[in-house]
Design an enzyme around this catalytic site. Structure first.
Site, short mmCIF file in Angstrom:
data_model
loop_
_atom_site.label_atom_id
_atom_site.label_comp_id
_atom_site.label_asym_id
_atom_site.label_seq_id
_atom_site.Cartn_x
_atom_site.Cartn_y
_atom_site.Cartn_z
N CYS A 170 -8.51 -26.98 12.46
CA CYS A 170 -9.55 -28.01 12.28
C CYS A 170 -9.15 -29.67 12.18
CB CYS A 170 -10.32 -27.78 11.25
SG CYS A 170 -11.59 -26.09 11.65
N ASP A 183 0.90 -1.13 0.02
CA ASP A 183 0.08 0.09 0.07
C ASP A 183 1.04 1.18 0.17
OD1 ASP A 183 -2.20 1.73 0.06
OD2 ASP A 183 -2.87 0.69 2.14
N SER A 184 0.36 2.31 -0.31
CA SER A 184 1.19 3.66 -0.59
C SER A 184 1.52 4.30 0.78
CB SER A 184 0.27 4.68 -1.39
OG SER A 184 -0.81 5.27 -0.63
N ASP A 197 -2.59 8.53 -2.60
CA ASP A 197 -3.72 9.07 -3.07
C ASP A 197 -4.47 10.05 -1.89
OD1 ASP A 197 -4.23 6.76 -1.39
OD2 ASP A 197 -6.04 6.50 -2.01
N GLY A 239 -11.08 4.25 -0.72
CA GLY A 239 -12.00 5.21 -0.04
C GLY A 239 -13.58 4.73 0.22
N GLY A 275 -0.66 6.01 2.01
CA GLY A 275 -1.41 6.99 2.33
C GLY A 275 -2.96 7.05 3.62
N HIS A 282 -6.76 -20.59 10.83
CA HIS A 282 -8.09 -21.14 10.60
C HIS A 282 -8.90 -20.14 9.64
CE1 HIS A 282 -12.13 -22.52 10.68
NE2 HIS A 282 -12.33 -21.21 10.98
N ASP A 307 -8.20 -7.23 0.22
CA ASP A 307 -7.35 -7.21 1.27
C ASP A 307 -8.20 -6.80 2.44
OD1 ASP A 307 -6.00 -4.72 2.93
OD2 ASP A 307 -6.70 -4.21 0.72
N CYS A 356 -8.56 -27.04 7.43
CA CYS A 356 -7.31 -26.36 7.93
C CYS A 356 -6.59 -26.87 8.67
CB CYS A 356 -7.56 -25.05 8.35
SG CYS A 356 -8.41 -24.74 9.89
#
Length: 372
Positions: free
Chosen positions: A313, A90-91, A144, A220, A93, A339, A270, A310
Site C-alpha cells: 500500500c 501441525d501433526s 489426533d 475439528g 492428521g 498486504h 492459523d 504495508c
C-alpha cells in the site's frame, strides 16, 4: 517454553509466549508456510517486512517432500528456510484426512495414500513426533483423529477416545525422548476434539487437559459447521482449558472469526485464507474485502487500503495490482500476499493493544462499524 498472561479484558487475553527462537505476543496469527514457505514470500519478507514471530509448517507435506531427513540435514526448518524465529508444525492428521481418499484410521494410527505419488504411509503418535524432531519445530502438534461435520455421535465418541489415547502415548513418548536429549527445546500441544457437541467437547477437554502438555488446541472446527456453532463450541470449551497455558484454535479463519474467538479467550490462530484469497484476487481491508480483478479498479490510483501502511500500500496502486492480476504476473502474488498478511497481523496487534488498554469491546464495535 515460557508463557504468562499479561492482561485480560473479559475473556480476551494478551499473553507472552517465549520459545527457544522468539518471543510471541498474543493474540497471534501464524501465517501458513505449509512446505516450509509461505507461498510467494521468503524469509526476508516474513522477518523484515511483516515482522512475524512464528509461522506454521506442515508435517505431512514436509514428510512427503522433501522428506524430514532432508530438512534435518540442513539444520531443521530454521536452517533450511533461513527463517530464524519460531515454527509450529501441525501433526499431519488433517492433511491425511483431507487429501487422501484412502485415509483409514485404526486404534494405533492412520494409513493414508500420498497425494503426490500414490504411495502408502502410516502415521502413529510416535511417528509424527519423530518427523517433527527432525523438522526441529518449536511447537509440535500431536496426532489426533479428526472427523468431518456433521458426524454420528458414535463416530465422535470414537474420535475423542482415540485422540485421548494417542495423546497419552504422545506425551509419554515425548518425555522419554527428552530424557534422551532429543526435542528438549521443542514443546508439545494436544488437540481437543468432540465436534460441536458440548458433551464430547467436555469429555475431550477434561481428558487431555489433565495431561502434562505445554499447550492445548481446539481442533475439528471450520470443517462444515456454521459460524454460530463454531463460536458456541469455542465459548463452551475454553473454560475447561488451563488459564496458564496457550490456547490455539486451529484452521480459523476470517477476520470476523479472529475477533470473535479472541473475545472467547483464544490466543493463537492459523489459516490459509489470507494467502489463498490474495492469490485468487480477494484483498482484506479495514472496510471489508476488495476484489481487485474488477474493471472499476483499472484506473484507481489509491492504495488497496488507505488506512494500511504495508509495503504494497505504501508503494503501489489498486490500478497496478489490477493489471498484475489480470496479466497473471508473478509479482502480483507477492504484493497481494504481503498486504493480506499485514492486514491480519495488524488486526492481531490492534486487538492486543485494545485488551491491554481495557477497551476490547470498543475495538470490537468499531471493527464491525468500519466494515459496515
Amino acid at each position: 517454553m515460557q508463557f504468562f498472561v499479561a492482561h485480560t479484558d473479559g475473556e480476551a487475553r494478551a499473553c507472552t509466549l517465549t520459545t527457544a527462537h522468539s518471543t510471541i505476543r498474543t493474540p497471534v496469527f501464524m501465517p501458513v508456510g505449509t512446505s516450509g514457505s509461505v507461498k510467494g514470500l521468503d524469509a526476508h519478507d516474513m522477518l523484515d517486512l511483516l515482522e512475524t514471530d512464528i509461522i506454521l509448517a506442515n508435517t505431512y507435506h514436509l514428510y512427503l517432500r522433501p522428506g524430514d531427513e532432508t530438512v534435518k540435514h540442513f539444520g531443521g526448518l530454521h536452517g533450511f528456510t533461513k527463517y530464524h524465529r519460531s515454527f509450529l508444525t501441525d501433526s499431519g492428521g488433517f492433511q491425511a484426512f483431507s487429501l487422501s481418499k484412502h485415509a483409514t484410521p485404526d486404534p494405533d494410527g492412520i494409513t493414508f495414500k500420498s497425494h503426490i505419488d500414490g504411495s502408502m504411509h502410516y502415521f502413529t503418535p510416535q511417528k509424527v513426533l519423530d518427523i517433527q524432531y527432525n523438522l526441529g519445530s518449536d511447537i509440535m502438534m500431536i496426532l489426533d483423529d479428526l472427523i468431518a461435520l456433521p458426524a454420528e455421535e458414535e463416530r465422535i465418541a470414537l474420535s475423542i477416545e482415540r485422540t485421548t489415547r494417542w495423546a497419552e502415548i504422545s506425551i509419554r513418548y515425548h518425555r522419554q525422548m527428552q530424557a534422551r536429549g532429543i526435542g528438549r527445546e521443542q514443546n508439545i500441544f494436544a488437540i481437543i476434539q468432540g465436534g460441536t457437541s458440548p458433551k464430547y467437547r467436555e469429555i475431550s477437554a477434561k481428558g487431555l487437559c489433565a495431561l502434562d502438555f505445554d499447550g492445548f488446541a481446539i481442533g475439528g472446527l471450520s470443517v462444515g459447521e456454521s459460524n454460530a456453532q463454531m463460536y458456541d463450541t469455542v465459548a463452551f470449551t475454553t473454560p475447561f482449558m488451563p488459564k496458564e497455558k496457550p490456547r490455539y484454535l486451529m484452521g480459523v479463519g476470517t477476520p470476523e472469526d479472529l475477533v470473535e474467538n479472541v473475545a472467547r479467550g483464544i490466543d493463537m490462530f492459523d489459516c490459509v485464507m489470507p494467502t489463498r484469497n490474495a492469490r485468487n484476487g480477494t484483498l482484506f481491508t479495514t472496510f471489508g474485502k476488495v476484489g481487485i480483478k474488477a474493471a472499476r479498479y483499472k484506473l484507481d490510483e489509491d492504495p488497496i487500503d488507505p488506512a494500511c501502511d504495508c509495503y504494497t500500500c505504501r508503494n503501489y496502486s489498486r490500478g497496478y495490482l489490477n493489471h498484475l492480476y489480470r496479466a497473471r504476473e508473478l509479482t502480483y502474488f507477492r504484493l497481494a500476499t504481503l498486504h493480506n498478511l499485514h492486514y491480519y497481523l495488524t488486526l492481531m496487534r490492534q486487538m492486543r493493544e485494545a485488551i491491554i488498554a481495557g477497551k476490547f469491546e470498543t475495538f470490537r464495535r468499531d471493527f464491525y462499524a468500519r466494515r459496515r
